[in-house]
Design a protein around this motif. Structure first.
Motif, mmCIF file in Angstrom:
data_model
loop_
_atom_site.group_PDB
_atom_site.id
_atom_site.type_symbol
_atom_site.label_atom_id
_atom_site.label_comp_id
_atom_site.label_asym_id
_atom_site.label_seq_id
_atom_site.Cartn_x
_atom_site.Cartn_y
_atom_site.Cartn_z
ATOM 1 N N ARG A 46 0.724 -1.393 0.449
ATOM 2 C CA ARG A 46 -0.283 -0.129 0.536
ATOM 3 C C ARG A 46 0.654 1.194 0.183
ATOM 4 O O ARG A 46 0.847 2.277 -0.494
ATOM 5 N N CYS A 49 1.664 1.471 -3.423
ATOM 6 C CA CYS A 49 0.995 2.135 -4.127
ATOM 7 C C CYS A 49 0.686 4.193 -4.191
ATOM 8 O O CYS A 49 0.081 4.260 -4.685
ATOM 9 N N ARG A 74 0.852 7.508 -10.418
ATOM 10 C CA ARG A 74 -0.025 6.616 -10.610
ATOM 11 C C ARG A 74 -0.228 6.609 -11.716
ATOM 12 O O ARG A 74 -0.743 4.872 -12.082
ATOM 13 N N LEU A 77 0.822 2.694 -12.389
ATOM 14 C CA LEU A 77 0.904 1.854 -11.517
ATOM 15 C C LEU A 77 -0.311 0.991 -11.794
ATOM 16 O O LEU A 77 -0.791 1.570 -12.305
ATOM 17 N N TYR A 79 -2.578 -1.679 -9.957
ATOM 18 C CA TYR A 79 -2.556 -2.539 -8.473
ATOM 19 C C TYR A 79 -3.634 -3.058 -8.305
ATOM 20 O O TYR A 79 -4.941 -2.967 -9.059
ATOM 21 N N PRO A 81 -5.483 -4.688 -5.602
ATOM 22 C CA PRO A 81 -5.559 -5.161 -3.931
ATOM 23 C C PRO A 81 -5.959 -6.403 -3.228
ATOM 24 O O PRO A 81 -6.967 -7.099 -3.905
ATOM 25 N N GLN A 146 -8.133 -5.257 -14.694
ATOM 26 C CA GLN A 146 -8.035 -3.177 -14.470
ATOM 27 C C GLN A 146 -6.962 -3.221 -14.286
ATOM 28 O O GLN A 146 -6.310 -2.031 -14.144
#
Lengths: 290, 370
Positions: A46, A49, A74, A77, A79, A81, A146
């Protein structure tokens, strides 16, 4: 190709230090953070990120603080989770289009990328289905889709195979492996086999600290001469179970076959065997090594 | 732009919003239909009902259209007497014109309207305070029955719209927390900066659309049912005060009233968004929003009369509270002057902008669920 650098990164929550003084450099390749629940993996990811701010230390990308880079960071990036959030009444396609908009993808690119990655993860037939009808495996696949939408240079996956059956897990591994070229892929897991086959570098984490870091052969090397196999009675098995870290236990007729991680020979007749990553994991988790 | 439409769609597509708006539309439509069907007028010994009553009343009012004078009032009284309720049938007896003068120039309300022998014109200070302003040469009379009925329910409608707005916007941020989508959105390029402003903009646009479109619908209903006559008549005919700032015409008054309601809706959007940014539960956000919404009501009705903060403090707090959504739409009824209303709108603007900004920073600084 960006370079991520963590310098003395620490995260404190009230009384607890979730991540302690982590420093490392990350360049192209797959990095696997392996550790038990509560080791600090998710907290570290986290921070990578930008969701969490380090209490101490700094995370830089090409020598610029990621907080300073802000949107620019970002942009690079992707991510996934640990708890992949979604809107239950959205369809898969609508959700990906929404996230594509959040990732500032132009409309045409968003449409093509949405389709491309749904095909990659095998969800193209379900694109108009509401996400609330998805199985765990399908959700995870949607999650990876995604994360890839903006073709990130830094891909961070937190427990990506959590809740998946073996077939799904293998499929996931293969997808991640295929995507690792020209990317920094960081994944966290407590399942050894997730990283065993694909990670270029493995970090074992416990209580917020990196116990060891390196390629798989260097990690397992430390456990050489510490892994033993033996066949014992049930009674002896119970005793050894209390005393040592047991990597594998299998009943064989009236006996029990054990694979034990121990500094010295745990029982007469035990023979040393070549350590695997799981053995090394147990070895490190059993007692701290630097 | 895509992100904006998607955020707006998220707000609008909630079943509670659709259900609430649809319910309200059906409710006001039924009210209007019932209002027309229950219309009854007696003119020169003949009784008319429903749409026919509306038409006849319009024709009658046309005879007295223009500046209201004592002579016109006297003429109406001489022709039709006072408006009253027949105790035998329970039905009203009268027409729009004598209803107007009976309601505003007699002790009709004090007597209950059932005993005709008890109803009489105000006299002395009662006449000066209640009725004289109507006949001083500044009041334009016309058929305004529909606008009177519309105004009776307008503020209630506004409250319902505000409650729908609260229900619609409470999940704005708290849903992102509870569904854990915030963890994802805040790691996207636009999701952590521009995306949050777009979310807030969608909330504002929704508030505006809800207020304006429903206002147009509501206005359209009554215009269809009762006609457009009377929009240029004096707003005092439908209950606006003679002092303080209010537009002269009914049309202007409605625009003013709905503009205040609109300002209240936008402010409410900001406050609700702020509470949503602080709460991980949409349900708790609803509770908190309703409590915050009701605080100015409780203040003005319960605490202010006790002068709990002293004279100056209480007055200051009163002005702050009437700048809040539940009272902002009622500013016209407090007979505030233009300057005071401007100050209230300014306070509302400052509070609203602050709320939006705090909501932005709060959500942006979200550090994820443990």
């Amino acid at each position: 190709m960006p370079e991520l650098k963590l310098e003395g990164v620490t995260k404190r929550f009230k009384q607890k230090e979730a991540v302690k003084n982590v420093s490392m450099n990350l360049t192209e390749g797959v990095y696997g953070f392996l550790g038990e629940n509560g080791a600090g993996k998710t907290t570290l990811l986290r921070m990578l990120c930008g969701v969490l701010r380090p209490t101490e230390g700094m995370i830089t990308c090409d020598n610029v603080d990621i907080r300073t880079l802000d949107g620019e960071y970002r942009h690079m990036l992707g991510y996934l989770p640990q708890d992949f959030g979604y809107y239950p009444d959205f369809t898969a396609k609508r959700y990906l289009n929404y996230l594509a908009a959040c990732k500032a993808l132009p409309r045409e690119t968003a449409a093509s990328k949405t389709l491309e990655y749904m095909e990659l993860v095998g969800l193209e037939e379900h694109q108009n289905q509401k996400i609330k009808t998805f199985s765990g495996g399908m959700l995870r696949r949607l999650g990876i889709a995604q994360a890839l939408l903006n073709e990130p240079e830094i891909l961070i996956l937190d427990e990506p195979t959590s809740g998946l059956d073996p077939r799904e897990r293998i499929r996931f591994r293969n997808i991640i492996s295929s995507l690792s070229k020209d990317r920094i892929v960081i994944l966290s897991t407590h399942i050894v086999s997730d990283v065993e086959y694909i990670a270029d570098e493995i970090m074992l984490m416990k209580s917020g600290r990196i116990l060891c870091q390196g390629r798989m052969d260097s990690i397992t090397k430390a456990a050489e001469g510490k892994v033993w196999e033996c066949t014992v009675s049930q009674q002896e098995s119970d005793r050894l179970n209390d005393e040592f870290a047991i990597c594998n236990l299998r009943n064989v007729e009236s006996s029990v076959h054990l694979r034990i991680v121990a500094e010295k020979c745990p029982v007469k007749g035990a023979r040393p065997v070549e350590p695997g990553l799981e053995d090394a994991y147990l070895y490190y988790m059993g007692g701290e090594r630097e | 732009m895509r992100l904006f439409w998607e955020e707006l769609r998220k707000i609008v597509s909630r079943k509670l919003v659709w259900g609430g708006v649809l319910f309200l539309m059906i409710l006001v439509t039924v009210w209007t239909i019932v209002a027309v069907s229950e219309e009854k007028t007696m003119i020169d010994g003949k009784t008319y009902r429903g749409r026919e009553a509306v038409v006849e009343d319009k024709e009658l009012a046309e005879e007295y259209k223009g500046v209201l004078t004592v002579e016109k009032v006297q003429d109406i009284y001489n022709r039709f007497g006072f408006y009253y309720y027949d105790t035998k049938t329970g039905q009203p007896v009268g027409n729009f014109c004598n209803y107007f003068i009976t309601l505003n120039m007699t002790n009709f309300n004090q007597t209950g309207g059932e005993d005709l022998s008890q109803i009489e014109f105000y006299e002395g200070t009662e006449w000066e305070n209640n009725s004289q302003p109507f006949v001083e040469g500044n009041t334009e009379f016309a058929y305004v029955r529909g606008w009177m009925l519309m105004q009776e329910n307008a503020m209630t409608i506004c409250v319902y719209l505000q409650l729908i707005l609260i229900a619609a916007l409470c999940p704005l941020f708290s849903e992102e927390y509870s569904l854990r989508t915030a963890d994802l959105l805040l790691t996207t390029e636009d999701g952590k900066k521009k995306g949050i402003w777009i979310k807030l903009l969608a909330a504002v646009v929704f508030a505006v659309l809800l207020c304006v479109l429903f206002g147009v619908f509501y206005f359209g209903l009554y215009m269809t049912a009762f006609g457009a006559e009377g929009l240029s008549a004096s707003s005092q005919l439908i209950g606006s005060p003679f002092f303080g700032f209010t537009p002269e015409s009914i049309g202007g008054f409605f625009l003013f009233e709905w503009a205040l309601a609109l300002a209240g809706m936008v402010l409410l959007a900001g406050v609700t968004a702020l509470l949503s940014a602080f709460s991980k539960s949409s349900f708790l956000t609803v509770i908190a929003s309703l409590i915050i919404y009701a605080v100015p009501l409780i203040w003005l009705k319960v605490l202010a009369p006790t002068w709990i903060l002293g004279t100056a403090g209480t007055k200051l707090m009163n002005h702050f509270m009437v700048s809040m959504p539940v009272w902002l739409q009622w500013n016209w009824d407090f007979a505030f002057d233009g300057g005071q209303i401007s100050v209230h709108l300014l306070v509302a603007a400052v509070v609203g902008v602050s709320a939006f900004c705090f909501a932005y920073f709060r959500y942006r600084s979200y550090q994820g669920q443990k």
